[in-house]
Design an enzyme around this catalytic site. Structure first.
Site, PDB file in Angstrom:
ATOM      1  N   ASP A  60       1.142   7.349  -1.413  1.00 55.51           N
ATOM      2  CA  ASP A  60       2.407   7.889  -0.912  1.00 55.51           C
ATOM      3  C   ASP A  60       2.806   9.160  -1.646  1.00 55.51           C
ATOM      4  OD1 ASP A  60       3.345   6.387   1.291  1.00 55.51           O
ATOM      5  OD2 ASP A  60       3.590   4.668  -0.032  1.00 55.51           O
ATOM      6  N   CYS A 120      -2.033   3.006  -9.129  1.00 56.90           N
ATOM      7  CA  CYS A 120      -2.518   1.932  -8.255  1.00 56.90           C
ATOM      8  C   CYS A 120      -2.860   2.437  -6.857  1.00 56.90           C
ATOM      9  CB  CYS A 120      -1.505   0.791  -8.181  1.00 56.90           C
ATOM     10  SG  CYS A 120       0.075   1.311  -7.507  1.00 56.90           S
ATOM     11  N   HIS A 127      -6.628   2.135   9.284  1.00 53.82           N
ATOM     12  CA  HIS A 127      -6.942   0.718   9.136  1.00 53.82           C
ATOM     13  C   HIS A 127      -8.437   0.486   8.934  1.00 53.82           C
ATOM     14  CE1 HIS A 127      -3.589  -1.966  10.799  1.00 53.82           C
ATOM     15  NE2 HIS A 127      -3.845  -2.243   9.553  1.00 53.82           N
ATOM     16  N   GLU A 162       6.143   7.172  -6.307  1.00 52.95           N
ATOM     17  CA  GLU A 162       5.539   7.481  -5.008  1.00 52.95           C
ATOM     18  C   GLU A 162       6.264   8.629  -4.324  1.00 52.95           C
ATOM     19  OE1 GLU A 162       3.986   3.642  -2.959  1.00 52.95           O
ATOM     20  OE2 GLU A 162       6.073   3.274  -3.486  1.00 52.95           O
TER      21      GLU A 162
HETATM   22  C1  PEP Z   1       0.577   3.927  -2.807  1.00 51.01           C
HETATM   23  O1  PEP Z   1       1.410   4.432  -2.056  1.00 51.01           O
HETATM   24  O2  PEP Z   1      -0.245   4.592  -3.476  1.00 51.01           O
HETATM   25  C2  PEP Z   1       0.494   2.464  -2.936  1.00 51.01           C
HETATM   26  C3  PEP Z   1      -0.284   1.902  -3.842  1.00 51.01           C
HETATM   27  O3  PEP Z   1       1.232   1.740  -2.084  1.00 51.01           O
HETATM   28  P1  PEP Z   1       0.777   1.444  -0.557  1.00 51.01           P
HETATM   29  O4  PEP Z   1      -0.576   2.057  -0.351  1.00 51.01           O
HETATM   30  O5  PEP Z   1       0.791  -0.019  -0.403  1.00 51.01           O
HETATM   31  O6  PEP Z   1       1.859   2.149   0.195  1.00 51.01           O
HETATM   32 MG    MG Z   2       3.037   3.173  -1.288  1.00 57.64          MG
END
Ligand code: PEP
Ligand code: MG
Length: 958
Positions: A845, A892, A581, A821
């Site tokens: 992920d 992303c 966090h 992911e």
């Molecule tokens: C990811 O897993 O890279 C992602 C963009 O989703 P989050 O970080 O929200 O799990």
């Molecule tokens: Mg994710």
């Protein structure tokens, strides 16, 4: 909390006998996926111990404690037997409410059912009901009770008249979160009405959040006209939730005991309003039963009370609960007493000789202490008073030599160290005056809430504000207050009682709740320390006025939010990972950070010169003049690059030779879309819609969601919005959508898997997105997809919505894609690419699952590097499959803003990079530094390496 729902009701069941009925109950639970086959034996064993018949033709079969291992998910099923079943204890049963409970959730159901037992015609109506809704309605709990507890009392207030007392009471309700300012304003315009015996009343309905009753009493004797003025009750009315409380108030007045509230402390006020007379003899005892006063021990208690032959009453010692007859089974069960809670027995001393009353109270208390027919263990009253001292490794840090840590937030910082050492909280364990301790705790809680409120204001929205708001909410948790007050009532100091309450709650979250909730334990302790610091008057060491690098063990989210960004140049922590966090918040605030540096950094002297490299995760203690000069040069270059990047932020993003790569922003809050556009974002590449859901106390309805999404879409002014459907589970709990306990939540019900269990929620979200967009470009993506099966399930729903919603009212430029992911999705990308419109790679992920490293692991997450060749190969496969079908691919995850990774991703063929809004100008500038051929060469080089370190080394050398 368990609730009864019409879908959980099974009508018109038949059974030859009670054993057959139990088998039917077990089978229903098993069919519902709540238990495995072994639970059936648990139901029979439990029934053999004693009947689960409750009354009014209802039985509540549930398993034994041992059979809980067969419970897969907590839940309840109701079976109606219109012809009735002869129960083994001679009763006749028409309804089985059967419970699969992992903890003590069945107490909630029991409490809901007890009110049914008092009603006369319920058995017939349950037998005759021909709709599931009717049965659920008959069994459901009565209206909520208005709140009255120590937090809604304002005793000994230095007021001059009734209006001031009324206002003090109204203000107390606002502080307790029961009413809004509109309520206080309405009360200010009201003349209090006399109830008699020195008590007055004001009421209001406007701005009521939770129905509640407050009382403000005066510090000194007052009069209003000719009448005495002891106190003013302030009622926040909603429905008839306050009826019970007002009836008790009237009873108090009828008994002529209203005057007794003058100068009374909180415990006395609560006792009088609970219906305990001033002459009552009372005795307290703690419930020791592991599962509280459930049906069986409650029955034993009632028998023990009846055996005394006198009218004994009982209530929970804390809270506003009414004292009820200890001889009424339903009422005793309805107390919902849990292990560790104190019961207060009372007997009106006027009724019988004192010796007899003492003996009767002694007998019932002994029965409770002896376990009411169950084996019980003593309640552990040990209290933890001091926070553990960090273990410090006394190994000095070498000077002028870069040391490794985990890169957590990019940027370079040069400044002296300021070491934030965890303060010691020293305080006495016991205190003589509980009323004074309660007042101190109240004041500290108020100050803590004020501090948080101010911090939320300063944070101006975003993830920081969301976390701090959650802390504010934790601070108002009535159970926490109750636990602390209980400790104080037993003689503990406010500090000891508060910290014990926090530790117990945090520990319970860690031990009992699912792992998602367990992570909230850190937040609870963070909140707890804030109040403890106020109580102990321990101020955090004052940081210097000049710029500094903050060195700390680990930073709680509120510590990061509190940072003065004008002076903090960087963060260096002993613990924590890149996805913790605090690291995410540091990135959001744009502060360079390296984490997980080990405890020796805590041995640094304040003012030691430091260089901190947040891009590489390095730090150097006492650098030489040459190293310092080189770092200063880099910093100057970096600042220049940042300034140039900012200037060029609105230019179309492409590589030096003109190869187009879109740069979009990741957002968790639709209100930040405008800011992202102003930072040069060419769209939103990831809207984490779960944060929108988390900001609401219950699932936002269609209109609310449309308004939220429309805010982002309007701000984007024709640029595309990529919205991810609700992604809860794993590391993102949603309080009103609890996920059953799982050993591996990251491998459990999360993302699209979870969303597909509640298709109506998903449908509303898709509908809202489609309706919010109209003619503007909308891309919707599904999180955590493992193969095309999940995508197809959503596609069917999506296509139906496209048919249902008139074209003029919905998005026309819309695509449906999936996030990559899960490694299986990358491996199966060719079959997915044939059906989806686009891919967006969630490298956070994908890295976690490809490398089998928990992304939040405090020690291992340093190794969880998205530049690992295994992850890069999965991205390569994804892009190849997508491009073969003419589909586009975005990235992303955090990797998209890693300066080293950007050319590699472009070289792999990625079409869009979505990064935090703050990074947009820099990523655009980074793209302009290389051409496509160089990027491809870097990708080839990276793919050929055996480890992530080798990839970084190879790319650094170039
Ligand atoms: C990811 O897993 O890279 C992602 C963009 O989703 P989050 O970080 O929200 O799990
Ligand atoms: Mg994710």
């Amino acid at each position: 909390m368990l609730t009864l729902h019409p879908d959980d009701v099974l009508l018109a069941c038949r059974a030859d006998d009670w054993r057959g009925a139990l088998d039917a109950a077990a089978e229903t639970l098993q069919r519902g996926g709540l238990v495995t086959a072994g639970y059936r034996d648990g139901l029979h064993t439990r029934e053999a111990q004693s009947s689960t018949f409750l009354g009014n033709a209802i039985a509540i079969p549930h398993g034994t404690a041992e059979s809980r291992e067969h419970v897969k998910a907590t839940g309840v099923r109701v079976l109606q037997f219109p012809e009735g079943v002869d129960w083994h204890d001679g009763n006749r049963v028409h309804v089985l409410v059967t419970i699969a409970a992992q903890n003590d959730e069945h107490l909630d159901i029991l409490r809901q059912l007890t009110h049914v037992l008092d009603r006369d015609d319920v058995a017939e109506r349950l037998a005759a009901a021909d709709s599931r809704a009717e049965i659920a309605g008959l069994l459901s709990k009565a209206a909520v009770e208005a709140r009255l507890d120590a937090d809604t009392l304002c005793l000994g207030f230095p007021a001059r008249d009734a209006s001031e007392l009324a206002l003090a009471a109204a203000a107390r309700l606002r502080q307790a979160g029961c009413v809004e300012s509109a309520f206080v304003a309405a009360v200010a315009n009201q003349a209090p009405r006399a109830l008699g015996q020195g008590l007055w009343l004001v009421t209001g309905e406007q701005g009521v959040i939770t129905p509640a009753l407050a009382l403000a009493t005066s510090a000194s004797p007052l009069t209003a006209g000719d009448s005495p003025l002891t106190g003013v009750f302030c009622l926040a009315a909603q429905g008839d939730a306050h009826r019970g409380l007002l009836e008790r108030l009237v009873t108090l007045l009828e008994s002529g005991e209203g005057h007794a509230l003058a100068g009374a402390d909180a415990a006395t006020v609560m006792a009088r309003l609970a219906g305990e007379s001033a002459t009552a003899l009372t005795r307290r005892v703690r419930v020791l039963n592991a599962h509280g006063l459930h049906a069986r021990p409650a029955k034993q208690l009632v028998q023990a009370a009846r055996a005394q032959g006198v009218a004994i009453r009982v209530r929970l010692a804390e809270g506003s609960g009414q004292a009820v007859s200890a001889t009424s089974l339903t009422k005793v069960i309805n107390l919902g007493a849990r292990r560790g809670q104190l019961l207060q027995f009372s007997l009106d001393g006027n009724d019988i000789p004192a010796g007899e009353a003492e003996r009767a109270l002694e007998a019932v208390c002994r029965a409770v202490t002896e376990g009411l027919g169950e084996a019980v263990a003593p309640f552990d009253e040990s209290r933890e008073h001091h926070l553990p001292e960090p273990e410090v490794v006394i190994e000095p840090l070498p000077e002028d030599a870069p040391q490794a840590a985990v890169a957590a937030s990019p940027g370079l910082a040069i400044a002296p160290a300021f070491v934030l050492r965890t303060p010691r909280f020293a305080y006495p364990e016991r205190a003589a005056d509980p009323a004074a301790e309660n007042r101190r705790l109240d004041a500290a809680l108020r100050e803590g809430a004020d501090q948080l409120e101010a911090l939320v204001g300063q944070a101006r929205g975003g993830e920081v504000a969301q976390i701090l708001s959650m802390h504010e909410e934790m601070l108002t948790d009535p159970e926490l207050h109750q636990a602390a007050r209980e400790g104080i009532a037993e003689g503990a100091s406010a500090e000891a009682a508060w910290w014990h309450a926090i530790e117990t709650a945090a520990h319970a979250q860690e031990m009992l709740a699912d792992r998602l909730l367990a992570e909230r334990a850190a937040d609870l302790r963070d909140v707890g320390r804030r109040v403890l610091g106020i109580l102990c008057r321990v101020e955090l060491p004052e940081p210097p006025d000049a710029p500094y690098i903050l060195v700390a063990d680990d930073l709680g989210p509120s510590d990061v939010a509190r940072l003065d960004t004008a002076r903090v140049r960087g963060l260096l922590t002993a613990r924590g990972g890149a996805t913790a966090h605090s690291a995410i918040l540091a990135r959001a605030l744009g502060i360079p950070a390296a984490v997980g540096a080990g405890e020796r950094v805590l041995r640094l002297e304040n003012d030691t010169p430091l260089i901190l490299d947040g891009d590489r995760g390095r730090y150097t203690v006492a650098p030489s003049d040459e190293r310092l000069a080189a770092a200063e040069q880099r910093l100057a270059d970096q600042r220049r690059r940042e300034a140039e990047a900012w200037e060029a932020r609105f230019a179309e993003a492409h590589t030096r030779d003109g190869h187009r790569v879109e740069v979009a922003a990741n957002l968790g809050n639709a209100a930040h879309a405008l800011d992202a556009v102003e930072r040069g974002a060419e769209g939103i590449g990831l809207l984490r819609t779960e944060f929108i859901f988390m900001a609401h106390a219950s699932a936002p309805d269609l209109e609310t969601q449309i308004a939220e999404y429309r805010e982002a879409i309007d701000a984007l002014d024709g640029r595309p919005l990529v919205a991810r459907t609700l992604d809860v589970g794993g590391d993102k709990p949603l309080p009103y959508w609890p996920v059953p306990k799982e050993d591996n939540p990251f491998l459990g019900l999360r993302g699209i898997r979870l969303a597909l269990t509640r298709p109506e929620v998903l449908e509303t979200q898709l509908r809202a997105l489609l309706m919010a967009s109209r003619s503007r470009p909308l891309r919707i993506m599904l999180p955590m997809v493992k193969d095309v099966g999940e995508f197809r399930a959503v596609r069917t729903l999506f296509d139906r919505l496209l048919d249902e919603i008139p074209e003029a009212e919905r998005a026309t430029d819309v695509q449906l894609g999936v996030m990559i992911e899960v490694p299986s999705a990358a491996l199966l990308a060719p079959s997915l690419a044939a059906e989806v419109d686009f891919f967006s790679v969630g490298t956070n992920d994908l890295t976690q699952y490809a490398l089998a490293i928990d992304r939040g692991h405090p020690d291992l997450s340093a190794q969880s590097d998205g530049l690992h060749p295994a992850v890069l190969r999965l991205i390569e496969m994804t892009v190849a499959a997508a491009h073969a079908q003419g589909k586009w691919v975005g990235v992303c995850g955090e990797l998209a803003s890693d300066a080293t990774a950007v050319p590699v991703l472009v070289g792999l063929g990625v079409d869009e990079l979505s990064v935090s809004a703050r990074q947009v100008p820099l990523v655009k500038a980074r793209l302009a530094e290389f051409d496509l051929a160089e990027a491809r060469a870097q990708a080839t080089l990276a793919l050929a390496q055996p480890t992530a370190e080798a990839v970084r080394d190879a790319l650094e050398v170039r």
